[in-house]
Each structure stands twice: as structure tokens, then as C-alpha cells.
Design a protein around this motif. Sequence first.
Motif, PDB file in Angstrom:
ATOM      1  N   ASP A 467      82.692  31.934  14.081  1.00 16.35           N
ATOM      2  CA  ASP A 467      81.406  32.528  14.135  1.00 16.35           C
ATOM      3  C   ASP A 467      80.303  32.137  12.871  1.00 16.35           C
ATOM      4  O   ASP A 467      79.553  32.899  13.918  1.00 16.35           O
ATOM      5  CB  ASP A 467      81.844  34.471  14.090  1.00 16.35           C
ATOM      6  N   GLN A 470      78.933  29.287  13.919  1.00 12.65           N
ATOM      7  CA  GLN A 470      77.658  29.338  15.239  1.00 12.65           C
ATOM      8  C   GLN A 470      76.866  30.255  14.997  1.00 12.65           C
ATOM      9  O   GLN A 470      75.495  29.768  15.588  1.00 12.65           O
ATOM     10  CB  GLN A 470      78.244  29.762  16.533  1.00 12.65           C
ATOM     11  N   ILE A 500      78.569  27.258  22.718  1.00 12.65           N
ATOM     12  CA  ILE A 500      78.048  28.618  22.203  1.00 12.65           C
ATOM     13  C   ILE A 500      78.896  29.428  23.195  1.00 12.65           C
ATOM     14  O   ILE A 500      79.501  30.587  22.895  1.00 12.65           O
ATOM     15  CB  ILE A 500      77.044  28.647  21.415  1.00 12.65           C
ATOM     16  N   SER A 504      82.312  31.870  22.485  1.00  6.98           N
ATOM     17  CA  SER A 504      82.265  32.565  21.143  1.00  6.98           C
ATOM     18  C   SER A 504      83.468  33.369  21.683  1.00  6.98           C
ATOM     19  O   SER A 504      82.879  34.358  23.251  1.00  6.98           O
ATOM     20  CB  SER A 504      80.712  33.186  20.676  1.00  6.98           C
ATOM     21  N   ASN A 509      76.602  37.124  19.590  1.00  2.00           N
ATOM     22  CA  ASN A 509      75.943  34.971  19.746  1.00  2.00           C
ATOM     23  C   ASN A 509      75.851  34.561  20.951  1.00  2.00           C
ATOM     24  O   ASN A 509      75.003  34.078  21.532  1.00  2.00           O
ATOM     25  CB  ASN A 509      77.449  34.383  18.646  1.00  2.00           C
TER      26      ASN A 509
END
Length: 830
Positions: A467, A470, A500, A504, A509
Motif C-alpha cells: 500500500d 503504491q 495499481i 491494490s 488507491n
Amino acid sequence: MATEDAASGTCLDLHPILSEIQNATKAKRRKALELFYKITFESEEEVDKDRLSRIFGLSWTLLLARMSDESEISRINASNSVLKFIELRVVSEDHLVDIIPIVHHRLAVNPILEESEDVRKILIDIIKALTIRFESKLIPFMNDVVNILKRSVVDKSPDVRKAASECVSCYAKATNEKFNMQSKSLVEPLLKALCHQRFKNRIACINALGDLLLYGDSSAIQDVSCPLARCTMDLPQVRLSLVEVGGALALQMPDRYSYWHRILPLLLFGLRDDDAEVRQKSEELWMKVGLQFETENIEQLKTDVDFDVTLENYPAGEARPGVGCRVLVRRALYHILPGLMNDLDDWQAGSRLQAAKLLTVLILNADVGITQYAEKILMGLNLVASDKEENVVKQVIECSRYLGHFLPPKTYLPLIVPRLSMYENGECPLTILASLAEGTMSSQLQENITDIITAVSAEDVAYVSQDKHQRALLQLTHILITKCDPSESSFNIFRILLFIASSSEMDNNVNIALDQLDVLSNKTGCAETSELYRRHLNTTLKSLLASASCWSEHTPQFLMFAGLMELAGQSLGYEIELFVKVLVACVPKKQDPYVSLRCLTKLRTLLFREDKPLESSGHLGLWLPELVSDCIAVFLPWHAGATAEALRTAAVACLEAVFKIASTESRVIEELRKCLALIPALIEDDAEDTRRFSCDVIYWTVTNYFQLIDSEKFHMFANKLVKRFDDVSQLIRLKAAHVLEVLFNSLPENYDPRLHFGQLQDLYTDAVIFLDDTDDKLQEAVSVTLEKMGRACPELLITTLEKDIHKYRNAQNCHKLIDSMKALQVCEQK
């Protein structure tokens, strides 16, 4: 004459009191001392120096003697009287030789003779009063006074400590000519006193240390600067005092030119303080220091002043320091940075935060001169960018952003890019790079955007699912897309954002990545985001195809492909050939069944979508046979295990979607014919969903591909559906009844009931049983279905119903069906 007579009278009145002061009884001495103080200092409103001098002459020796009295209250009273005489300037220089040894004897011997905190406090006040009164005349007594203060600044009593620290300041100023001879001996006790729990004591101690450096041996700053720097985490009052001391040292300390690297941090930390008063004071003093330095070094700084150029890319909201301030910081940076880098890695969060704040101030003041220290600073920032404390990380980001204003990309990129591929804490260099880019001019950033995007689009940087990593990557792409023209690097940015958005687990995100894809499409001239997908889909799918056969659940390329199936929409239809090839390469392989399961699930969703994304180019029918044979049919046969069961369910679900499409391609029809042969077994599968989807396959076969159903398949499907009337799931029981109704509504061409009399009889016999089922909904559904089934051979259904009608608890449905079939026979005869 009257005044002299009054003074003489007062002295005569004091003789009995002075006599009682020497009495052997404690109580009498106490009363005598109290009365003496009252008569001497409180009996008259105006001070009469002559009168006090005569009284002083008579009582001085007695008072000094009582300062060592065995009674505490007597020592207090005597000491207070002595202090009052000093404050009223009655004591002369000649008396120093009497009083200082007494105070020294009470406070400086080991162990300390004076047990009373109150008396010790008064004795320190006496030393302070003597210092104020006689100033440099106390130099001959320096050894005794310093010994007294050394013991007193670490006294058990907070009040004594505070008074002693204030006395150090006073004594340093008064004896500045010779104080350097003894000043260093006071450093150690003052540093111990600096840790006292009372903030007023700490303030007094800071001021004492400041005066000790100003008027004593300034080389002691080497021992003092670090403990003082720790006070930057103290209360606002203490920090304000520290700023004032730092400013005084920077402006007045004789050897300040040798110790700038130790003095400046004590002042500069206040420029980023949370308290407005501390910041204001620090800014005021720092400006004075810079101007004074310019004045003192006007010849050396003439070139810097004359050719000082305004920076085009200076941080917004910041006032640029003067030339003197900038030169001072540049000269001191070499010595400050090593210790500061250590503090950035300190175990205390407060120390790390203060170090980051100070580094920010140093960067702003060093200006373009920070370039030669870029490597060391970036190394330190990289260490602390993953700090657990949010405030520390925020300060590091601000520090990096300021650094970007002064460093060109060609300087910081070679230093930060090699760190991007480090797997542990990989978000740190990304965070730093994003902040540097934020501070860099758009024109400079545009020149280097290709190099930056190429570096961050490498697989070990772009394809990381953590996390924090990203988030840092999204911050960097946001800055690059916003500040630059990303057209040349559009594909690499697209890949980063697609990964992403696909991988994610944080909704935030994903949403940010999707928003940035929208912005990227606008910046690259695409009318809609779907156009951006269409522009890059071919290249993306080709790159994915190369590794598709080796994908596992966590392979980045698989996550991207899954994301494309969800996000690409109509673009997939224009690349249907590549899309199918990737599916064929990854789905039938059994390295990771999860890959096959997820792909089949998303494929079903695509086939069922109302906007039909796979048909956008009109070529889906050409590739459906390959999809069915290589991706769906391979999972339909029964295999043991929960994994195989899940894959069968997904395959049947996809097969239902294919049947619903109703393609007219002959190759598609042939593949579906092969799959249809497996449905009878699948409709009896252990998995409820598999049975349900198998019923749906029969429904869509009847609806769209009835030509595939001959009499044999018809009765086979009908037999399996009737058996589902007894399923454990009500949903499947009702669905089987509905599908059977649809099946009998479309009998095969040239269907002759007489040729299939036995099969129909078995179907009717098995079905009518459920007219008496405990489930009312099933009774009703079976009744409707039997009415449709009976049209194939009404007399047979009537016979079947009348045979066992007496066995039914609820024969109403049977009678209705019989009546309906008889009515049908009448119609047919007409």
C-alpha cells in the motif's frame, strides 16, 4: 542633631536586644533576632543610611555568628538581616572577607553543613546581592563563590537550584574579566541541573549556560551545545529561552566564528517551531545575526551581495534569507550535517522530528549552495521517509520538496534512481523522488520525464503491491502528469496506473489510479478514457501474452490482465484476437487454478454485460470456438476435489453466457454441441451452483439453439430436470420446473409421442409425485409444468393421474390437470 539623637536612641534601645541575640536559650535568641529585624528595617518608612550604618556596626559580628546558629529559625532571621543590609548598600567591600567564607563554610564543604532549604536559598540570595552590589570586586573571592555555586546548582531543593542558576548568570556578567578562569568548572553541574522537572529551573539553567559561554571560556560550547539542543523538544517557554540564548551567542560570543556549527542550531530550530512566539523571536534574531555578519565581513561578502540573483523557482510562501544568513549556513553545513544525519535515525521520535525541521531550515538558508551536500542529505532523508511517526514523514516530504527547488533533476536523479529497485522500504526513495519532483520547475521536469518514468516503470518498482509503495508511486505519477506533458511516456504511465488499479486492496488507491487515468487521457489528447485503453491495449496484451502460460495468483501480469477485463470495456472487442490468445494461454494451464477460476469468472461477466464489450468489433463469433474448446470445455468433465468443483462451476457459468449470446457461426454451434453432451452429468453435480447453471444452459439451448436438441437429448434433459424436483435447493427445484416447461413448449421437429410412449410415461409418473409435495410453490410450479408436458400426450397424463389420485392428500391439482387435459383432447378432436 535631632536625627543623630534619634539614631543614638535607637542604638541604645538595641543594646538589650543585641545582648539577647547571644543568649544561650534558643527561644530568646529567636525573639531577639525577630525584634532586631523589625526595629531595624520596619520601624521607619524612609531609609536612614546613617542610622543603619551605626546599627550595622554594632550588630554585624553578632549576625554573622548567628548565621551558624544551631537553631534553623535563628539562622533564617540572621541571614535575612544580613541580606537586607546588603540590599540597602550598608555592607562595604571590607566586609566581603567576613561573609563569603561563612557562606562557603555552610554550602561548599562536603557534606553540606546547612540542612535547611530555606537557609540555603537565603545564602544564595546573599551571594547574588553581593554580586550585584560589588561586581568585579568579587573576583578575589571567585574560587569560593564558584565552589558555592557548583554545589548549589545541583541542590535537592528546586528553589535553591533556580536561585543558584540565576546567581551564575549574575556572577558571570559581574566578573567577566576573569570568569573564564573558573567557568568550565560550572559546566558539569549546570548540565545536570538542566534535566530538572521544573521548567522554570530549566530556563534559569539555560540562561546560566548562555552567560557562562558569553562571559567565560567559550570553548565549553563543545560540551554544552548537545545538551542544549535536546531542549528543542521542551515546553514553549523553555524553547523561547533557548532561542534567545542562541541569538545572544550568535551576536555576542567572542569566539563565535569558530563555533557557528554549534551555535546556529540553537537559534535556527525556532524557525520551524510550533509556537508563534518562538518562531517570531527566532526570525527576528536570525535576521539580526545575518545583517551583523554582513556588516562585519563586508569586504569578503561584497561579491555575493552585488551579484545576488533572485531565484525563479523559490519555494512559495517562504521569504528568502539575506546574504549573511545564507553564507553563514553554507560555511557551517559541513560540520552540522554529520550529527544531524545521526539525529534523523535517533530512537526518539521527537529528536527525529526536530532534526528533520532543522534540515529543512538549513536547506532553505543554504539555497543553491546545498548542491554539494545533496548525496548525504538524500541518504538521510531516505532512511527516515518510512518513519512510523506521521509528523516526521510530513517534515521529510517538505524538506525534500524544498530540496527540489534548489537541485536540478540531473543532480538528484543519479542519486535517487538507483535506490528505487531496493525491495525493502521501496516506498522511501519514491516518496523522496515525488517530493523532489514537486519542487522542481516544470520545464526542468519535462526534460527528464522520460528518464524518470522509465526508471519507475521497471517491474521491480512498478509492480509492487504494498500500500505505502503504491501511494508513493501514485503521488509521483500525479506530479508528473500534472506538471508535464506525459505524451511520450503515456504507455509506461498507463501500465503503472493499470497495475495499481488492478492490484491494490485499498479502495482509495484504486480510485486515485482511475482518476489519474482520466487525467492522463485528457493530457494526451484522448476524448475519453476508453480511447486511452484502446491506444495502449494492443501493446499491453502483447507484453502479457509472453508470460501468460506461467502466471500464478500473485503474478503482476495476471493482476493487470484481470484489471483489463474489468476496466478496458469496449476496447477489448477491438483486440479480441489477442485477448482470446492470452486467455487460451493462461486458463487451461494448471500451475495455479486460481488464475483459471478468476479469468472464467470475469469472462462470464464480460459475456453477460449489456454493452457487450467483446462484440464491439463484431468479431467475437470468430473466436468463440477457441474460447469454448480451450478455456471452457476442458473444465467441464468431472474430477475429484474442491478445486476441480469450483472450476467446473465457473466453466458451466461461462458456458451459459456463451449459449445466451446466440452466435450463428457454424464452428460455435459445433463446439456447443460437444459441450451439451456433458450437461446431463453436470446437472447432477454435487455443487449447487453447477446444477443451477446447467439448468440455465438447457434453457438457453432451447431458446437460442433448439436445433441442437433431438428427441434423444430432449428426453434425456427432461428426465434430468424431473429428477431435480427432488433437489435440496428450492431455487433449483423451481428452476428445473420452469426449464422443463420451456423444454416441452418447444418439442423437437416431427416429434411423435407414440414412438416415445414409454419415456413419456416415466416422465409423467415421476413428475406427478411432486403435486403432493410439502412445498406449495413447487406444487404450483409442477402443476404448470405438467400442464405443458401433458400436451405431448394428454391421454397418457390423464391415465397416470387417475391411477393414483386416491393416494394424494391434496387431489385438487390432479383434478384440475385432468380437466385441462380432457378439454385439450376435445379441442384436438375438433
